[in-house]
Design a protein around this motif. Structure first.
Motif, PDB file in Angstrom:
ATOM      1  N   PHE A 116      -4.398   7.008   5.703  1.00  0.00           N
ATOM      2  CA  PHE A 116      -3.936   6.650   4.399  1.00  0.00           C
ATOM      3  C   PHE A 116      -3.071   5.771   4.010  1.00  0.00           C
ATOM      4  CE2 PHE A 116      -5.185  11.508   5.146  1.00  0.00           C
ATOM      5  CZ  PHE A 116      -6.279  11.530   4.706  1.00  0.00           C
ATOM      6  N   ALA A 117      -3.178   5.255   2.615  1.00  0.00           N
ATOM      7  CA  ALA A 117      -2.190   4.400   1.886  1.00  0.00           C
ATOM      8  C   ALA A 117      -1.371   5.466   0.956  1.00  0.00           C
ATOM      9  CB  ALA A 117      -2.892   3.176   1.273  1.00  0.00           C
ATOM     10  N   CYS A 118      -0.655   4.673   0.132  1.00  0.00           N
ATOM     11  CA  CYS A 118      -0.037   5.574  -0.918  1.00  0.00           C
ATOM     12  C   CYS A 118      -0.968   6.334  -1.715  1.00  0.00           C
ATOM     13  CB  CYS A 118       0.771   4.378  -1.951  1.00  0.00           C
ATOM     14  SG  CYS A 118       1.610   5.427  -3.546  1.00  0.00           S
TER      15      CYS A 118
ATOM     16  N   ILE B 111      14.630   5.432   9.235  1.00  0.00           N
ATOM     17  CA  ILE B 111      14.047   6.437   8.799  1.00  0.00           C
ATOM     18  C   ILE B 111      12.867   6.606   9.677  1.00  0.00           C
ATOM     19  CG2 ILE B 111      12.580   7.496   7.295  1.00  0.00           C
ATOM     20  CD1 ILE B 111      15.159   7.660   5.940  1.00  0.00           C
TER      21      ILE B 111
ATOM     22  N   LEU C 297      12.209  13.756  15.378  1.00  0.00           N
ATOM     23  CA  LEU C 297      12.120  15.074  15.076  1.00  0.00           C
ATOM     24  C   LEU C 297      10.705  15.616  15.501  1.00  0.00           C
ATOM     25  CD1 LEU C 297      13.076  14.734  11.323  1.00  0.00           C
ATOM     26  CD2 LEU C 297      14.309  16.186  13.262  1.00  0.00           C
TER      27      LEU C 297
ATOM     28  N   PHE D  94      20.192  16.700   7.977  1.00  0.00           N
ATOM     29  CA  PHE D  94      20.062  15.197   7.174  1.00  0.00           C
ATOM     30  C   PHE D  94      20.046  15.683   5.509  1.00  0.00           C
ATOM     31  CE2 PHE D  94      17.851  13.911  10.954  1.00  0.00           C
ATOM     32  CZ  PHE D  94      18.783  13.025  11.558  1.00  0.00           C
TER      33      PHE D  94
ATOM     34  N   GLU E  65       8.438  16.682   7.166  1.00  0.00           N
ATOM     35  CA  GLU E  65       7.157  16.843   7.809  1.00  0.00           C
ATOM     36  C   GLU E  65       7.206  17.322   9.306  1.00  0.00           C
ATOM     37  OE1 GLU E  65       5.594  12.785   8.129  1.00  0.00           O
ATOM     38  OE2 GLU E  65       4.340  13.179   9.798  1.00  0.00           O
ATOM     39  N   ALA E  66       8.554  17.269   9.699  1.00  0.00           N
ATOM     40  CA  ALA E  66       8.485  17.909  10.878  1.00  0.00           C
ATOM     41  C   ALA E  66       8.427  19.285  10.909  1.00  0.00           C
ATOM     42  CB  ALA E  66      10.039  17.548  11.482  1.00  0.00           C
TER      43      ALA E  66
ATOM     44  N   CYS F  53       4.113   8.899   0.834  1.00  0.00           N
ATOM     45  CA  CYS F  53       5.165   7.932   1.159  1.00  0.00           C
ATOM     46  C   CYS F  53       6.565   8.770   1.340  1.00  0.00           C
ATOM     47  CB  CYS F  53       5.376   6.767   0.012  1.00  0.00           C
ATOM     48  SG  CYS F  53       3.780   6.064  -0.225  1.00  0.00           S
ATOM     49  N   THR F  54       6.758   9.429   0.099  1.00  0.00           N
ATOM     50  CA  THR F  54       8.348   9.942   0.184  1.00  0.00           C
ATOM     51  C   THR F  54       8.729  10.728   1.265  1.00  0.00           C
ATOM     52  OG1 THR F  54       7.910  10.165  -2.284  1.00  0.00           O
ATOM     53  CG2 THR F  54       9.916  11.108  -1.431  1.00  0.00           C
TER      54      THR F  54
ATOM     55  N   GLY G  89       7.074  10.790   4.135  1.00  0.00           N
ATOM     56  CA  GLY G  89       7.022   9.890   5.496  1.00  0.00           C
ATOM     57  C   GLY G  89       7.913   8.712   5.676  1.00  0.00           C
ATOM     58  N   ASN G  90       8.340   8.562   4.528  1.00  0.00           N
ATOM     59  CA  ASN G  90       9.219   7.321   4.652  1.00  0.00           C
ATOM     60  C   ASN G  90      10.639   7.577   4.271  1.00  0.00           C
ATOM     61  OD1 ASN G  90       7.006   5.874   5.735  1.00  0.00           O
ATOM     62  ND2 ASN G  90       6.473   4.941   3.825  1.00  0.00           N
ATOM     63  N   ARG G  91      10.990   8.726   3.730  1.00  0.00           N
ATOM     64  CA  ARG G  91      12.228   9.004   3.168  1.00  0.00           C
ATOM     65  C   ARG G  91      12.756  10.234   3.861  1.00  0.00           C
ATOM     66  NH1 ARG G  91      13.136   6.542  -2.049  1.00  0.00           N
ATOM     67  NH2 ARG G  91      13.757   4.517  -1.369  1.00  0.00           N
TER      68      ARG G  91
ATOM     69  N   PRO H 226      11.643  12.538   6.639  1.00  0.00           N
ATOM     70  CA  PRO H 226      10.709  12.957   7.665  1.00  0.00           C
ATOM     71  C   PRO H 226      10.983  14.367   8.236  1.00  0.00           C
ATOM     72  CG  PRO H 226      12.284  11.385   8.606  1.00  0.00           C
ATOM     73  CD  PRO H 226      12.644  11.510   6.941  1.00  0.00           C
ATOM     74  N   PHE H 227      12.198  14.846   7.864  1.00  0.00           N
ATOM     75  CA  PHE H 227      12.465  16.061   8.401  1.00  0.00           C
ATOM     76  C   PHE H 227      11.789  17.260   7.736  1.00  0.00           C
ATOM     77  CE2 PHE H 227      15.327  16.636   4.758  1.00  0.00           C
ATOM     78  CZ  PHE H 227      15.937  15.699   4.526  1.00  0.00           C
TER      79      PHE H 227
ATOM     80  N   GLY I  86       0.747  -1.114   0.057  1.00  0.00           N
ATOM     81  CA  GLY I  86       0.049  -0.075  -0.055  1.00  0.00           C
ATOM     82  C   GLY I  86       0.976   1.143  -0.019  1.00  0.00           C
ATOM     83  N   LYS I  87       2.096   0.928  -0.016  1.00  0.00           N
ATOM     84  CA  LYS I  87       3.208   2.195   0.059  1.00  0.00           C
ATOM     85  C   LYS I  87       3.946   2.197  -1.203  1.00  0.00           C
ATOM     86  CE  LYS I  87       2.079   4.051   4.133  1.00  0.00           C
ATOM     87  NZ  LYS I  87       1.407   5.209   4.451  1.00  0.00           N
ATOM     88  N   ALA I  88       4.383   3.206  -1.692  1.00  0.00           N
ATOM     89  CA  ALA I  88       5.214   3.168  -2.918  1.00  0.00           C
ATOM     90  C   ALA I  88       6.713   3.101  -2.559  1.00  0.00           C
ATOM     91  CB  ALA I  88       5.422   4.338  -3.660  1.00  0.00           C
ATOM     92  N   ILE I  89       6.885   3.536  -1.023  1.00  0.00           N
ATOM     93  CA  ILE I  89       8.248   3.537  -0.575  1.00  0.00           C
ATOM     94  C   ILE I  89       7.928   2.990   0.737  1.00  0.00           C
ATOM     95  CG2 ILE I  89      10.132   4.845   0.569  1.00  0.00           C
ATOM     96  CD1 ILE I  89       9.449   6.782  -1.852  1.00  0.00           C
ATOM     97  N   PRO I  90       7.957   1.779   1.189  1.00  0.00           N
ATOM     98  CA  PRO I  90       7.969   1.010   2.417  1.00  0.00           C
ATOM     99  C   PRO I  90       8.835   1.746   3.532  1.00  0.00           C
ATOM    100  CG  PRO I  90       8.448  -0.777   0.845  1.00  0.00           C
ATOM    101  CD  PRO I  90       8.799   0.610   0.130  1.00  0.00           C
ATOM    102  N   PRO I  91       7.949   1.740   4.950  1.00  0.00           N
ATOM    103  CA  PRO I  91       8.783   2.203   5.870  1.00  0.00           C
ATOM    104  C   PRO I  91      10.029   1.659   6.362  1.00  0.00           C
ATOM    105  CG  PRO I  91       6.454   1.950   6.328  1.00  0.00           C
ATOM    106  CD  PRO I  91       6.991   1.216   5.205  1.00  0.00           C
TER     107      PRO I  91
ATOM    108  N   ARG J  58      14.427   8.173  12.968  1.00  0.00           N
ATOM    109  CA  ARG J  58      14.879   9.622  12.646  1.00  0.00           C
ATOM    110  C   ARG J  58      13.574  10.557  12.648  1.00  0.00           C
ATOM    111  NH1 ARG J  58      17.966  10.863   7.327  1.00  0.00           N
ATOM    112  NH2 ARG J  58      19.703   9.888   8.070  1.00  0.00           N
ATOM    113  N   ARG J  59      12.375   9.600  12.326  1.00  0.00           N
ATOM    114  CA  ARG J  59      11.055  10.463  12.409  1.00  0.00           C
ATOM    115  C   ARG J  59      10.667  10.702  13.781  1.00  0.00           C
ATOM    116  NH1 ARG J  59       5.639   8.797  11.203  1.00  0.00           N
ATOM    117  NH2 ARG J  59       4.902  10.371   9.943  1.00  0.00           N
TER     118      ARG J  59
END
Ligand code: SF4
Ligand code: SF4
Lengths: 137, 295
Positions: free
Chosen positions: B42-44, A130, A137, B280, B23-24, B13-14, B16-18, B20-21, A121-126, A133-134
């Motif tokens: 939410f999903a992608c 990361i 912040l 980062f 989003e912060a 996703c980008t 959230g998962n790559r 995060p700063f 369900g995600k293009a970029i899995p968690p 790091r999340r």
């Protein structure tokens, strides 16, 4: 002999673009503003793609040496904006890309990303790193 | 349309998962301004460049599913990303204007117990900040950014196709410029302002992608830009991580900081670079920070 593929014609005509496509008068504005056609004029040409699509000339679009003629598009939507006939070119290109995928001619990136989305369900899995790091912040 | 008391935040996703700063910084800026957001499962979105190219119907269905989550709470979606914004907006408009497609997608959604109504709106964060008002944002600015020259890069999916997204002028957008100006910095003119960052074609082939990026960088550097300010995580990644490759491609050397709009605004509000996670970034910000009076 030129082979016209009516299936292709029908698909692009149906693609939520109403009947705008038939008003393309090949003015070339789309190709003029396309940044990829500017860099690689012999390999990518949106006007040509539109012409071959509405004529149903499938062989001119698919089955070439590489699929850059379809997948070279960087999806900037500039052509959509500039077309004097208000044709949503990228809507047509989406049809062509979906067909190219079905024929197995698409670049790997697209099929890999799609499998990730279908799986998680995600293009970029968690990723754990990361995630940490999340949290910070 | 839904009431704008609180938005459903859609980081994507980008981010959230790559990254995060980003989003912060956005959350901190919204907090400070009193713009209320909440989360949802939410999903992608899914990706308008990648997934829509693979299968348009699945793309519509997944996008619609995300929309139904916000519809259930009667809240508009606030997107931090051009790609998510474009997907959700396009899906929303397409299904709202095409009964046939809507029926088809709702049949698919029924399987997961959902139904698309078309009762909410989708907003890009630049629209939301601009509606809030550059002048009101100015009141929170404590840091002096006068003299900082900014190359604004909106990216493609924020303002095109304009008839559908209706955010800004399709070829001469002004909202990002006005928000940058609100921080005290100066948005500059450069010839390739509307050029794509090249991320899309990069999925297919690297060389043309790096050439587009190099053309963009060269034009901004020539015009005297100190930094780029961007509003899309795909542009951010392309521009932040590929400076070396774009340099090699074009016999150049690029060292230009790439800031997200919310990072620039957060800094202008006096927030600390460390708490924003600026370390980062791949294109180093040390010089930019020292020059602008941060330690
Ligand atoms: S700009 Fe529009 S009308 Fe002109 S060639 Fe391209 S698609 Fe056809
Ligand atoms: S959307 Fe594709 S075809 Fe249209 S101008 Fe951009 S790169 Fe060219």
């Amino acid at each position: 002999m030129v082979m016209v593929d009516y299936e292709l014609k029908k698909k692009v005509m149906d693609a939520n673009i109403h009947d705008a496509l038939k008003y393309c008068y090949q003015c070339n504005r789309c190709t003029d503003v396309c940044p990829v056609a500017d860099l690689a004029p012999n390999r990518y040409n949106p006007r040509n793609l539109i012409l071959n699509s509405f004529l149903g000339l499938k062989e001119n679009i698919f089955g070439g040496d590489d699929s850059f003629n379809i997948w070279g598009c960087t999806m900037c939507d500039t052509c959509d904006e500039i077309c004097p006939q208000k044709i949503e070119l990228t809507g047509v290109f989406t049809v062509l890309k979906n067909m190219s995928i079905a024929m197995g001619e698409a670049p790997e990136y697209y099929t890999i990303q799609a499998s990730a989305i279908y799986d998680s369900g995600k293009a970029i899995p968690p990723q754990p790193a990361i995630e940490r790091r999340r949290e910070q912040l | 349309m839904a009431k704008v008391e609180e938005y459903k935040l859609f980081p994507g996703c980008t981010i959230g998962n790559r990254i995060p700063f980003i989003e912060a910084s956005a959350r901190k800026v919204f907090d400070k301004l009193g713009i209320k957001t909440s989360d949802a499962a939410f999903a992608c979105c899914p990706d308008p460049v990648g997934f829509n190219s693979v299968d348009h119907t699945s793309w519509l269905a997944m996008g619609a599913r995300n929309l139904t989550l916000a519809e259930a709470e009667g809240k508009d979606i606030l997107s931090l990303c051009n790609g998510c914004f474009q997907t959700l907006k396009l899906v929303n408009v397409e299904l709202n204007n095409n009964e046939h497609e809507k029926e088809k997608i709702n049949k698919i959604l029924k399987v997961v117990g959902k139904e698309f109504q078309g009762s909410i709106n989708v907003k890009h964060f630049v629209e939301v900040l601009h509606d809030y008002g550059p002048d009101k944002i100015k009141e929170f600015v404590t840091h002096d950014f006068s003299g900082l020259k900014v190359a604004c890069h909106t990216g493609c999916h924020y303002n095109r196709p304009s008839e559908i997204v209706q955010t800004d002028d399709p070829m001469e957008p002004v909202k990002l410029r006005e928000l940058v100006a609100a921080t005290g910095a100066t948005p500059i003119d450069y010839s390739e302002e509307m050029l794509c960052c090249g991320s899309g074609v990069g999925n297919t082939e690297e060389a043309p992608s790096m050439q587009l990026l190099a053309n963009k960088f060269s034009s901004a550097v020539k015009a005297g830009a100190d930094v780029f300010v961007v509003i899309c995580p795909a542009c951010f990644q392309q521009m932040d991580t590929n400076q070396k490759k774009a340099g090699t491609q074009s016999n150049n050397e690029f060292k230009i900081p790439i800031l997200y709009l919310t990072e620039l605004i957060a800094l202008s509000f006096g927030m600390n670079p460390d708490e924003l996670g600026l370390k980062f970034h791949r294109a180093r910000l040390t010089e930019f920070l020292t020059k602008n009076g941060f330690k």
